[in-house]
Design an enzyme around this catalytic site. Structure first.
Site, PDB file in Angstrom:
ATOM      1  N   HIS A 102       4.713  -7.630   7.444  1.00 29.84           N
ATOM      2  CA  HIS A 102       5.227  -6.846   6.327  1.00 29.84           C
ATOM      3  C   HIS A 102       4.447  -5.538   6.254  1.00 29.84           C
ATOM      4  O   HIS A 102       3.223  -5.522   6.357  1.00 29.84           O
ATOM      5  CB  HIS A 102       5.077  -7.649   5.032  1.00 29.84           C
ATOM      6  CG  HIS A 102       5.358  -6.841   3.807  1.00 29.84           C
ATOM      7  ND1 HIS A 102       6.471  -6.039   3.696  1.00 29.84           N
ATOM      8  CD2 HIS A 102       4.663  -6.699   2.646  1.00 29.84           C
ATOM      9  CE1 HIS A 102       6.442  -5.437   2.517  1.00 29.84           C
ATOM     10  NE2 HIS A 102       5.356  -5.811   1.867  1.00 29.84           N
ATOM     11  N   CYS A 128       8.810  -9.044  -1.298  1.00 24.88           N
ATOM     12  CA  CYS A 128       8.546  -8.534   0.059  1.00 24.88           C
ATOM     13  C   CYS A 128       8.683  -9.612   1.134  1.00 24.88           C
ATOM     14  O   CYS A 128       8.764  -9.291   2.321  1.00 24.88           O
ATOM     15  CB  CYS A 128       7.159  -7.909   0.132  1.00 24.88           C
ATOM     16  SG  CYS A 128       6.961  -6.535  -1.013  1.00 24.88           S
ATOM     17  N   ASN A 188       6.156   0.982   2.004  1.00 24.07           N
ATOM     18  CA  ASN A 188       6.495  -0.420   1.772  1.00 24.07           C
ATOM     19  C   ASN A 188       7.937  -0.498   1.275  1.00 24.07           C
ATOM     20  O   ASN A 188       8.226  -0.093   0.155  1.00 24.07           O
ATOM     21  CB  ASN A 188       5.511  -0.990   0.745  1.00 24.07           C
ATOM     22  CG  ASN A 188       5.748  -2.462   0.450  1.00 24.07           C
ATOM     23  OD1 ASN A 188       6.780  -3.015   0.821  1.00 24.07           O
ATOM     24  ND2 ASN A 188       4.796  -3.080  -0.224  1.00 24.07           N
TER      25      ASN A 188
HETATM   26  O1  UT7 Z   1       4.029  -5.898  -0.630  1.00 28.75           O
HETATM   27  C1  UT7 Z   1       2.893  -6.263  -1.361  1.00 28.75           C
HETATM   28  C2  UT7 Z   1       2.759  -5.201  -2.353  1.00 28.75           C
HETATM   29  N1  UT7 Z   1       1.584  -4.495  -2.531  1.00 28.75           N
HETATM   30  C3  UT7 Z   1       0.543  -4.287  -1.717  1.00 28.75           C
HETATM   31  O2  UT7 Z   1       0.423  -4.767  -0.657  1.00 28.75           O
HETATM   32  C4  UT7 Z   1      -0.547  -3.396  -2.253  1.00 28.75           C
HETATM   33  C5  UT7 Z   1      -1.900  -3.987  -2.084  1.00 28.75           C
HETATM   34  N2  UT7 Z   1      -2.938  -3.120  -2.579  1.00 28.75           N
HETATM   35  C6  UT7 Z   1      -3.233  -1.914  -2.035  1.00 28.75           C
HETATM   36  O3  UT7 Z   1      -2.607  -1.523  -1.075  1.00 28.75           O
HETATM   37  C7  UT7 Z   1      -4.388  -1.152  -2.596  1.00 28.75           C
HETATM   38  O4  UT7 Z   1      -5.043  -1.913  -3.578  1.00 28.75           O
HETATM   39  C8  UT7 Z   1      -3.981   0.231  -3.178  1.00 28.75           C
HETATM   40  C9  UT7 Z   1      -3.538   1.152  -2.067  1.00 28.75           C
HETATM   41  C10 UT7 Z   1      -2.850   0.024  -4.187  1.00 28.75           C
HETATM   42  C11 UT7 Z   1      -5.167   0.853  -3.909  1.00 28.75           C
HETATM   43  O5  UT7 Z   1      -6.271   0.973  -3.053  1.00 28.75           O
HETATM   44  P1  UT7 Z   1      -7.737   0.629  -3.596  1.00 28.75           P
HETATM   45  O6  UT7 Z   1      -8.671   0.952  -2.518  1.00 28.75           O
HETATM   46  O7  UT7 Z   1      -7.685  -0.793  -4.086  1.00 28.75           O
HETATM   47  O8  UT7 Z   1      -7.913   1.663  -4.760  1.00 28.75           O
HETATM   48  P2  UT7 Z   1      -8.215   1.399  -6.306  1.00 28.75           P
HETATM   49  O9  UT7 Z   1      -7.027   0.839  -6.989  1.00 28.75           O
HETATM   50  O10 UT7 Z   1      -9.500   0.656  -6.430  1.00 28.75           O
HETATM   51  O11 UT7 Z   1      -8.454   2.865  -6.800  1.00 28.75           O
HETATM   52  C12 UT7 Z   1      -9.568   3.609  -6.361  1.00 28.75           C
HETATM   53  C13 UT7 Z   1      -9.531   4.941  -7.040  1.00 28.75           C
HETATM   54  C14 UT7 Z   1      -9.409   4.854  -8.561  1.00 28.75           C
HETATM   55  O12 UT7 Z   1     -10.212   5.876  -9.093  1.00 28.75           O
HETATM   56  P3  UT7 Z   1     -11.642   5.538  -9.726  1.00 28.75           P
HETATM   57  O13 UT7 Z   1     -11.359   4.568 -10.840  1.00 28.75           O
HETATM   58  O14 UT7 Z   1     -12.441   4.932  -8.612  1.00 28.75           O
HETATM   59  O15 UT7 Z   1     -12.123   6.881 -10.166  1.00 28.75           O
HETATM   60  C15 UT7 Z   1      -7.961   5.165  -8.817  1.00 28.75           C
HETATM   61  O16 UT7 Z   1      -7.750   5.718 -10.081  1.00 28.75           O
HETATM   62  O17 UT7 Z   1      -8.396   5.707  -6.596  1.00 28.75           O
HETATM   63  C16 UT7 Z   1      -7.658   6.157  -7.736  1.00 28.75           C
HETATM   64  N3  UT7 Z   1      -6.253   6.220  -7.371  1.00 28.75           N
HETATM   65  C17 UT7 Z   1      -5.689   7.294  -6.809  1.00 28.75           C
HETATM   66  N4  UT7 Z   1      -6.197   8.488  -6.477  1.00 28.75           N
HETATM   67  C18 UT7 Z   1      -5.375   9.375  -5.898  1.00 28.75           C
HETATM   68  C19 UT7 Z   1      -5.308   5.252  -7.509  1.00 28.75           C
HETATM   69  N5  UT7 Z   1      -4.150   5.691  -7.024  1.00 28.75           N
HETATM   70  C20 UT7 Z   1      -4.354   6.948  -6.584  1.00 28.75           C
HETATM   71  C21 UT7 Z   1      -3.535   7.914  -5.977  1.00 28.75           C
HETATM   72  N6  UT7 Z   1      -4.077   9.104  -5.640  1.00 28.75           N
HETATM   73  N7  UT7 Z   1      -2.227   7.678  -5.690  1.00 28.75           N
END
Ligand code: UT7
Length: 332
Positions: A258, A117, A288
């Protein structure tokens, strides 16, 4: 011997996004997710996916044509192509070489940069320095990604975040002083590659039936850790480049970060103490797009009239590697 040049200016911008738009509701038909989850966790509403026959180089050609036309240059004067991508048409030859032929350019220097990225800023920095050396005069800089080709549509935490796009700029050597690309900082930390990676297809895990069955040719990401690092590092590299060039953050006219996650951008803006009005964001519509993202937002900001002569612009990115970069530009 060629003389080193005074400034490097951006004389044209261009971008391309595929026609196929998938809303969050469309994604909810593919994986167990919802518009509400994607919007509140990332700020993304929709993204574009390239068609099956549409390659990274095809998107790059479309963006390049627009940048060449905006710069008003004769394409035969381009003497350097740098393509930033982690989704090349194929592992080799480089997408830059494929682009050289598709654009009908001369037998010029052409190569790819892989900085995920942060790729657009790595390419901008490399191109600027090659022009500054005096050895090149006009460079075509591209960020292009077909992220949909490496997304795991069984991994809801990653597949909803990314989109496909290409962006381009023309960089030209100029005798004007104090304008253009004032400077860039790029950096890396490769100590934990598995934070964000595509495990197979290289020399560690060559492609095999097993690697395909194990879904190792797709993006794997530790979202939480990447999130924390992104906020911290983007603030750090932004502060460093401002300090290096003796500017204060309030002197920035436009900041183009970004486009990964609106919550990352919000936290970063707070740390930098800069109001959101100074940012140009478009991740709500494109998600992204990795190496294409900063150039895609830059082109949109320019075409919407958000960039004027004399403006101080900061580009900043963060990505897999880990890699990061920032470029400070005084628009000519
Ligand atoms: O260019 C650089 C590349 N990447 C990034 O910049 C990404 C950086 N990270 C992020 O943007 C965030 O960490 C995410 C958007 C990927 C995730 O957000 P989060 O607040 O860290 O969520 P999480 O991974 O802690 O997940 C929370 C919950 C989980 O459920 P439980 O375990 O709390 O029951 C996940 O299973 O959300 C669930 N979950 C979803 N639910 C619905 C994960 N993905 C999804 C989804 N839809 N697509």
């Amino acid at each position: 011997m060629s003389q080193s040049t005074q400034s490097v200016i951006i004389t044209g911008t261009g971008s391309y996004t595929p026609a196929k738009v998938l809303t969050n509701d469309d994604m909810a038909k593919i994986v167990d997710t919802s518009d509400e989850w994607i919007r509140t966790r990332s700020g993304i509403r929709e993204r574009c996916f390239a068609g099956q026959d549409e390659k990274t180089s095809d998107m790059a050609v479309a963006a390049a044509e627009k940048a060449i036309s905006a710069a008003g240059i004769d394409r035969s004067d381009i003497d350097l192509i740098i393509v930033a991508t982690m989704t090349p048409d194929m592992p080799f030859p480089s997408t830059a070489c494929i682009l050289q032929s598709k654009l009908g350019l001369g037998n010029i220097t052409a190569f790819d940069i892989q900085a995920a990225c942060s790729g657009f800023i790595y390419a901008l920095n490399t191109g600027s320095n090659m022009l500054r050396s005096g050895a090149y005069k006009k460079a075509l800089i591209i960020g292009a990604e077909k992220m949909s080709s490496i997304l795991d549509f069984e991994d809801r935490a990653t597949c909803v975040l990314f989109g496909d796009a290409a962006s381009a700029i023309i960089l030209e050597a100029s005798d004007a002083s104090g304008v253009g690309v004032l400077g860039s900082i790029t950096g890396s930390d490769g100590s934990e590659p598995s934070l964000l990676h595509q495990p197979a297809g290289g020399s560690t895990i060559p492609s095999s039936h097993e690697s395909i069955d194990a879904r190792q040719h797709f993006i794997k990401m530790n979202g939480k850790e990447i999130f924390k690092q992104a906020v911290r590092i983007m603030e750090q590299v932004s502060s460093n480049i401002l300090e290096q060039h003796k500017f204060k953050s309030e002197q920035i006219d436009l900041l183009i970060p970004h486009q990964a996650n609106m919550r990352i951008i919000d936290s970063f803006a707070k740390r930098l103490k800069l109001p959101m009005g100074k940012f140009h964001n478009n991740l709500d519509r494109f998600g992204n797009t990795s190496a294409a993202s900063v150039g895609l937002a830059l082109d949109e900001a320019y075409r919407k009239g958000r960039i004027q002569s004399g403006d101080l612009i900061l580009l900043v990115a963060f990505g897999a590697g880990l890699t990061w970069g920032a470029s400070l530009i005084k628009w000519q």
